[in-house]
Design a protein around this motif. Structure first.
Motif, PDB file in Angstrom:
ATOM      1  N   THR A  24       0.796  -1.363   0.108  1.00 43.28           N
ATOM      2  CA  THR A  24      -0.069  -0.092   0.105  1.00 43.28           C
ATOM      3  C   THR A  24       0.848   1.330  -0.088  1.00 43.28           C
ATOM      4  N   GLU A  25       1.898   1.231   0.900  1.00 46.23           N
ATOM      5  CA  GLU A  25       2.744   2.353   0.807  1.00 46.23           C
ATOM      6  C   GLU A  25       4.276   1.727   0.858  1.00 46.23           C
ATOM      7  N   PRO A  26       4.602   1.593  -0.447  1.00 45.67           N
ATOM      8  CA  PRO A  26       6.004   0.852  -0.691  1.00 45.67           C
ATOM      9  C   PRO A  26       7.189   1.565  -0.278  1.00 45.67           C
ATOM     10  N   GLU A  27       7.122   2.804  -0.214  1.00 45.99           N
ATOM     11  CA  GLU A  27       8.424   3.549   0.305  1.00 45.99           C
ATOM     12  C   GLU A  27       8.270   3.530   1.856  1.00 45.99           C
ATOM     13  N   ARG A  28       7.395   3.414   2.446  1.00 45.75           N
ATOM     14  CA  ARG A  28       7.257   3.766   3.962  1.00 45.75           C
ATOM     15  C   ARG A  28       7.956   2.451   4.748  1.00 45.75           C
ATOM     16  N   PHE A  29       8.787   2.700   5.471  1.00 44.08           N
ATOM     17  CA  PHE A  29       9.497   1.777   6.082  1.00 44.08           C
ATOM     18  C   PHE A  29       8.545   1.566   7.385  1.00 44.08           C
ATOM     19  N   ASP A  30       7.735   0.382   7.466  1.00 42.26           N
ATOM     20  CA  ASP A  30       6.686   0.204   8.465  1.00 42.26           C
ATOM     21  C   ASP A  30       6.819  -1.684   8.812  1.00 42.26           C
ATOM     22  N   PRO A  31       7.451  -1.983   9.861  1.00 42.30           N
ATOM     23  CA  PRO A  31       7.484  -3.360  10.119  1.00 42.30           C
ATOM     24  C   PRO A  31       6.089  -4.159  10.301  1.00 42.30           C
ATOM     25  N   ASP A  32       5.044  -3.159  10.811  1.00 46.17           N
ATOM     26  CA  ASP A  32       3.959  -3.655  10.859  1.00 46.17           C
ATOM     27  C   ASP A  32       3.078  -3.756   9.726  1.00 46.17           C
ATOM     28  N   GLY A  33       3.482  -3.179   8.713  1.00 44.40           N
ATOM     29  CA  GLY A  33       2.562  -2.899   7.325  1.00 44.40           C
ATOM     30  C   GLY A  33       2.729  -3.906   6.318  1.00 44.40           C
ATOM     31  N   SER A  34       3.950  -4.447   6.020  1.00 46.42           N
ATOM     32  CA  SER A  34       4.008  -5.290   4.978  1.00 46.42           C
ATOM     33  C   SER A  34       3.273  -6.598   5.158  1.00 46.42           C
ATOM     34  N   VAL A  35       2.522  -6.873   3.916  1.00 45.47           N
ATOM     35  CA  VAL A  35       1.793  -8.159   3.908  1.00 45.47           C
ATOM     36  C   VAL A  35       2.430  -9.105   2.858  1.00 45.47           C
ATOM     37  N   ALA A  36       2.649  -8.771   1.898  1.00 47.95           N
ATOM     38  CA  ALA A  36       3.519  -9.575   0.740  1.00 47.95           C
ATOM     39  C   ALA A  36       4.870  -9.869   1.300  1.00 47.95           C
ATOM     40  N   PRO A  37       5.344 -11.135   1.214  1.00 48.05           N
ATOM     41  CA  PRO A  37       6.669 -11.381   1.820  1.00 48.05           C
ATOM     42  C   PRO A  37       7.646 -10.929   0.540  1.00 48.05           C
ATOM     43  N   HIS A  38       8.777 -10.289   1.055  1.00 48.71           N
ATOM     44  CA  HIS A  38       9.848  -9.859   0.094  1.00 48.71           C
ATOM     45  C   HIS A  38      10.391 -10.867  -0.443  1.00 48.71           C
ATOM     46  N   LEU A  39      11.069 -10.503  -1.679  1.00 47.68           N
ATOM     47  CA  LEU A  39      11.787 -11.269  -2.729  1.00 47.68           C
ATOM     48  C   LEU A  39      13.310 -11.033  -2.650  1.00 47.68           C
ATOM     49  N   SER A  40      13.754 -10.418  -1.614  1.00 43.64           N
ATOM     50  CA  SER A  40      15.286 -10.204  -1.474  1.00 43.64           C
ATOM     51  C   SER A  40      16.145 -11.512  -1.545  1.00 43.64           C
ATOM     52  N   PHE A  41      15.540 -12.589  -1.128  1.00 42.48           N
ATOM     53  CA  PHE A  41      16.387 -13.839  -1.145  1.00 42.48           C
ATOM     54  C   PHE A  41      16.087 -14.462  -2.356  1.00 42.48           C
ATOM     55  N   GLY A  42      14.967 -14.290  -3.155  1.00 45.31           N
ATOM     56  CA  GLY A  42      14.577 -14.788  -4.438  1.00 45.31           C
ATOM     57  C   GLY A  42      13.280 -15.772  -3.890  1.00 45.31           C
ATOM     58  N   HIS A  43      12.951 -16.538  -4.909  1.00 48.23           N
ATOM     59  CA  HIS A  43      11.840 -17.657  -4.711  1.00 48.23           C
ATOM     60  C   HIS A  43      12.323 -18.833  -5.433  1.00 48.23           C
ATOM     61  N   GLY A  44      11.786 -20.050  -5.137  1.00 48.75           N
ATOM     62  CA  GLY A  44      11.869 -21.030  -5.881  1.00 48.75           C
ATOM     63  C   GLY A  44      13.436 -21.727  -5.810  1.00 48.75           C
ATOM     64  N   ALA A  45      13.678 -22.507  -6.930  1.00 47.52           N
ATOM     65  CA  ALA A  45      14.872 -23.504  -6.856  1.00 47.52           C
ATOM     66  C   ALA A  45      16.227 -22.689  -6.400  1.00 47.52           C
ATOM     67  N   ARG A  46      16.278 -21.291  -6.913  1.00 44.78           N
ATOM     68  CA  ARG A  46      17.349 -20.377  -6.578  1.00 44.78           C
ATOM     69  C   ARG A  46      17.227 -19.547  -5.320  1.00 44.78           C
ATOM     70  N   TYR A  47      16.525 -20.017  -4.386  1.00 45.51           N
ATOM     71  CA  TYR A  47      16.216 -19.255  -3.405  1.00 45.51           C
ATOM     72  C   TYR A  47      17.538 -19.282  -2.709  1.00 45.51           C
ATOM     73  N   CYS A  48      18.131 -18.044  -2.130  1.00 44.43           N
ATOM     74  CA  CYS A  48      19.408 -17.903  -1.279  1.00 44.43           C
ATOM     75  C   CYS A  48      19.496 -18.930  -0.204  1.00 44.43           C
ATOM     76  N   ILE A  49      20.493 -19.683  -0.493  1.00 43.45           N
ATOM     77  CA  ILE A  49      20.957 -20.621   0.510  1.00 43.45           C
ATOM     78  C   ILE A  49      21.435 -19.890   2.139  1.00 43.45           C
ATOM     79  N   GLY A  50      21.846 -18.959   1.981  1.00 41.92           N
ATOM     80  CA  GLY A  50      22.456 -18.017   3.114  1.00 41.92           C
ATOM     81  C   GLY A  50      21.321 -17.376   3.792  1.00 41.92           C
ATOM     82  N   ALA A  51      20.007 -17.376   3.387  1.00 43.45           N
ATOM     83  CA  ALA A  51      18.916 -16.698   4.047  1.00 43.45           C
ATOM     84  C   ALA A  51      18.851 -16.939   5.427  1.00 43.45           C
TER      85      ALA A  51
END
Length: 391
Positions: A316-343
């Motif tokens: 809803t407010e993508p540029e607002r830093f709000d630990p209570d607000g995010s719903v969709a899980p972030h993709l910083s570690f990727g997704h699927g077969a190449r999901y970051c091993i070091g997460a």
């Protein structure tokens, strides 16, 4: 057609305005990379998430000498691997590395990470305010942790840090290739020493060297890849996480008052620290359609996880830093077969760092205005070069 990199003069915690305009137009865009090559930039959350797990995209190219490049980094700027065996090679790599980075193994490391963090903060506090949090904590901690885990001598940190930074150079191919070569040569020497020492359970590189069917070259390549990836992004995340918490009114105080917020805060730091305008390099292994855009075999596709993590369609407010607000899980570690091993390791390090920081320094504040902070534009992660703080 847009040209990368985008103008970031809006500030280190703001999406580039041009990226925001593109996202309003749709999720897939033709762009020209920093080296003048054509590519598709994917900025939509759902599209990036889906394509991260799509085996019609890969890191290898059928004609690597003719492939578009995102930059001059020898390791990350262009094709990597054998096109015909890429998927089997990737499965083998995951099978070799995954056991060493299981959540259980990483949780067992937590007491040692806490001990290392406490020692570094003791030194920073003893030296007194002001301090450079980058030099005092953000840089040495991830290096110390990955050294102990892999079995790399901490005394060699200045050398391999210099090689890592050279390998990550997105502007100078020759420097990047030299850095990668130096890092690999160091890895081969280290593997030879591990074999001579004869303790196959001493550390990750020793276990890789003792694994059936793994020769010195493969053990060195895997070990040095882990050494590079295992500290570079965490260094950047600690610095950017501090900026977010310090620059967002009430967040530092809220975390200090309620330590139970740490996990949500770490996830928001991970979502926030990359703002987009680049992307993970992938090449189309076949013709495919992405939201009505025809992508041809061999085309460069940049999966912009930073843009996806700030997609207004997902947040809803993508540029607002709000630990209570995010719903969709972030993709910083990727997704699927190449999901970051070091997460799991990265999450624990960030949890320990910020948990201890707010407890020890509840009055911590930036020692320089946000707009005066300096970053390294030559490296892949583009992290801070220093982080002045006072208390």
């Amino acid at each position: 057609m847009s040209t990368l990199p985008f103008d970031k003069s809006a500030g280190p915690l703001r999406r580039p305005p041009e990226l925001g305009e593109l996202q309003e137009q749709g999720p897939v865009h033709p762009v020209t990379t920093a080296v003048g090559d054509p590519a598709w930039l994917v900025t939509g959350y759902e599209e990036v998430r889906r394509l991260l797990a799509d085996d019609r995209l890969g890191r290898a190219h059928p004609q690597p000498e003719h492939a578009s490049r995102s930059g001059e980094s020898a390791l990350f700027g262009g094709p990597f691997g054998n096109f015909d065996t890429e998927q089997a090679d990737h499965r083998r790599m995951r099978a070799l590395l995954q056991p060493h980075f299981s959540p259980k193994r990483m949780r067992a490391l937590r007491p040692r990470i806490e001990e290392l963090t406490t020692a570094l903060l003791d030194e920073m506090e003893a030296a007194g305010s002001p301090a450079d949090l980058h030099a005092a904590l953000a840089l040495p901690l991830p290096i110390a942790v990955i050294c102990e885990l892999l079995g790399v001598p901490y005394g060699d940190r200045d050398r391999f840090r210099a090689w890592s930074q050279a390998a990550a150079d997105v502007t100078d191919r020759a420097r990047s290739e030299r850095g990668l070569s130096d890092l690999f040569r160091y890895g081969r020497d280290l593997v030879a020493r591990k074999r001579a020492e004869g303790d196959p359970d001493a550390d990750v590189i020793s276990r890789l060297a003792a694994a059936d069917g793994v020769d010195d070259d493969e053990a060195a390549m895997l070990g040095m890849s882990l050494l590079f990836a295992g500290h570079e992004t965490t260094v950047t995340a600690i610095g950017m996480g501090t900026l977010w918490l310090m620059s967002t009114p009430g967040q530092w105080e809220a975390l200090a008052a309620d330590p139970a917020r740490i996990d949500a805060t770490v996830e928001e730091i991970l979502r926030g620290f990359g703002l987009g305008g680049g992307g993970l390099v992938r090449y189309a292994r076949t013709d495919l359609d992405v939201e009505g855009v025809r992508v041809r075999t061999g085309d460069l596709v940049l999966l912009d996880t930073g843009a996806a993590n700030h997609d207004p369609a997902a947040y809803t407010e993508p540029e607002r830093f709000d630990p209570d607000g995010s719903v969709a899980p972030h993709l910083s570690f990727g997704h699927g077969a190449r999901y970051c091993i070091g997460a799991p390791l990265a999450r624990i390090e960030l949890s320990v760092v910020f948990g201890q920081l707010v407890k020890r320094f509840p009055a911590l504040r930036l020692g320089r205005p946000l707009e005066e902070m300096t970053f390294d534009p030559k490296t892949l992660t583009g992290g801070l070069t220093s982080l002045p703080v006072s208390w």
